[in-house]
Design a protein around this motif. Sequence first.
Motif, PDB file in Angstrom:
ATOM      1  N   GLY A  40       0.808  -1.211   0.000  1.00 60.79           N
ATOM      2  CA  GLY A  40       0.000   0.000   0.000  1.00 60.79           C
ATOM      3  C   GLY A  40       0.842   1.262   0.000  1.00 60.79           C
ATOM      4  N   ASP A  41       1.840   1.296   0.894  1.00 60.63           N
ATOM      5  CA  ASP A  41       2.734   2.464   0.962  1.00 60.63           C
ATOM      6  C   ASP A  41       3.564   2.585  -0.308  1.00 60.63           C
ATOM      7  OD1 ASP A  41       1.802   3.154   3.449  1.00 60.63           O
ATOM      8  OD2 ASP A  41       3.424   2.172   4.540  1.00 60.63           O
ATOM      9  N   LYS A  44       1.595   4.161  -3.139  1.00 62.66           N
ATOM     10  CA  LYS A  44       1.502   5.621  -2.981  1.00 62.66           C
ATOM     11  C   LYS A  44       2.802   6.291  -3.409  1.00 62.66           C
ATOM     12  CE  LYS A  44      -1.761   5.383   0.892  1.00 62.66           C
ATOM     13  NZ  LYS A  44      -1.943   5.640   2.349  1.00 62.66           N
ATOM     14  N   GLN A  45       3.933   5.673  -3.038  1.00 57.52           N
ATOM     15  CA  GLN A  45       5.239   6.257  -3.348  1.00 57.52           C
ATOM     16  C   GLN A  45       5.481   6.322  -4.848  1.00 57.52           C
ATOM     17  OE1 GLN A  45       7.602   7.496  -1.374  1.00 57.52           O
ATOM     18  NE2 GLN A  45       7.446   6.593   0.655  1.00 57.52           N
ATOM     19  N   GLU A  47       3.162   6.009  -7.146  1.00 59.95           N
ATOM     20  CA  GLU A  47       1.976   6.555  -7.808  1.00 59.95           C
ATOM     21  C   GLU A  47       1.413   5.603  -8.855  1.00 59.95           C
ATOM     22  OE1 GLU A  47       3.057  10.411  -9.262  1.00 59.95           O
ATOM     23  OE2 GLU A  47       3.142  11.301  -7.267  1.00 59.95           O
ATOM     24  N   ASN A  49      -1.407   2.019  -9.184  1.00 64.25           N
ATOM     25  CA  ASN A  49      -2.458   1.337  -8.448  1.00 64.25           C
ATOM     26  C   ASN A  49      -1.922   0.051  -7.817  1.00 64.25           C
ATOM     27  OD1 ASN A  49      -3.004  -1.032 -10.274  1.00 64.25           O
ATOM     28  ND2 ASN A  49      -3.523   0.604 -11.709  1.00 64.25           N
ATOM     29  N   ARG A  50      -2.595  -0.418  -6.774  1.00 63.66           N
ATOM     30  CA  ARG A  50      -2.123  -1.577  -6.015  1.00 63.66           C
ATOM     31  C   ARG A  50      -2.021  -2.829  -6.881  1.00 63.66           C
ATOM     32  NH1 ARG A  50      -2.725  -1.418  -0.214  1.00 63.66           N
ATOM     33  NH2 ARG A  50      -3.088  -3.668  -0.279  1.00 63.66           N
TER      34      ARG A  50
END
Length: 261
Positions: A40-41, A44-45, A47, A49-50
């Motif tokens: 998840g982190d 975000k880092q 940019e 999608n999961r």
Amino acid sequence: MENNNLKQTSNKESSSVQAVERALLILKFIGESPSPISVGDLAKQVELNRTTVWRLIGTLENQGFVEKEPISKGYQLGYSLFQLTSQNNPYDSLVRRARKILEELKDEVGETVLLSVPKQDGILTIDQIDTDHSVRLVDYSHTISPLHCTSNGKILLSLLPKKELDIILEQTLEPFSKYTITDPEELRKELEKTYTQKIGTSIGELDENENAISAPIFDRKKNLVAFITLGGPSFRLTKDDLLLLSDRMLEAAKQIEAQLD
């Protein structure tokens, strides 16, 4: 028709290049993270999608370039990556900081001392200091040992959440010697004792001629990062001898932890 084929080839090449770029970006962020990072982190880092990150992480993990840290379940750089660059051993700093303490313990007790780190599928020995005895431990350097029958592996298992431990204990526990604990409930009791005493022992369980004792090493965030182990032939290092060394092993582990600050 030929133009369509060229466009399809171009699109495939572009997609492949993009996947490589994204995978390298993921490796970069994992390498720069001070501790194992969650998907998840990481998403975000970078940019992304999961789903995309999961797919790329899966490929990198299959090739050994990243690996899941057993306790936090975050991702860190894998051993395969560092095998490509022998000059950049990821454990050099840890080995260097612990070396003096390992040598002091080896000289004091007169038996082999090892430094190891937790891996998803076992315990990797990153340093081993042998004695001058003609009969001594097998060389475990740069090898991965199983969890259920090693003193350091038992520590790792004792710290796992119950659900994860249950999954491991549902699997067949391979007998490495006639003393290997292969009964899940018996091993569970052994792990409860390990958790309480904060040290792990292996009495002929990996090799019936070897006994060993281990203590965990944590970083300042209380993450499990390594183990210190002392072992020797069973005729010279008995179970009683090992238990008498419990406090000394915990002390040595604390000394190494102090070097990590």
